[in-house]
Design an enzyme around this catalytic site. Sequence first.
Site: not given
Length: 183
Positions: A100, A104, A166
């Site tokens: 991942e 959070d 990204r």
Amino acid sequence: MRQMADQLNEVIPNSDIVAALERLGRDISARYAAGESVVAVCVLKGAFMFFSDLVRRIEAPLRLEFVRLASYGDATSSGDLVFSKDVETSLTGKHVLIIEDIVDTGRSMDFLKRTFEERGPASVRIAALVDKYERREVELTVDFPAFTLEQGFLVGYGMDFAEKYRELDAIYELVRDGAESSS
Ligand code: IMP
Ligand code: MG
């Protein structure tokens, strides 16, 4: 209407990411018995770059799988998560390594880990580029964190803000200029 410029402050240079990848690759490889095969699951989209760099450093026979999670309903609610794309293989009896981008609140990885555990795998472990703990809401162990941070909104190396950034090869903290609403 005023144009808001995003300010990016580099917090983790690419050289640190490479060093962390080498360390994680060794740690992960050592965690599985020799010859034991592992299903490495990329959580799209954010983990794509971390995943592709990390799997090259894991010394175990791998099968690569991809999932995408979506939440429905109120985005701030406790997390009604579904797969918009699931793995394409049975996980029964397999060693599963979830890869991942950032953990959070922990809700996404808690959901994914529980869902996979219901399928009877041999093990489910989590590798994350960033383990960000200030907003954690559920107890969750990130087995292989590349970086641990308290807070901040990060972009780059797969992570986005509104689908931007990204492609950057380092990790930046995003500081939004004019956080007040402008119309
Ligand atoms: P969680 O369920 O709250 O742990 O959500 C984790 C997901 O929220 C991550 O997979 C990211 O998609 C997104 N996210 C959380 N923090 C950040 C951040 O700092 N930058 C980019 N995406 C983030
Ligand atoms: Mg994500």
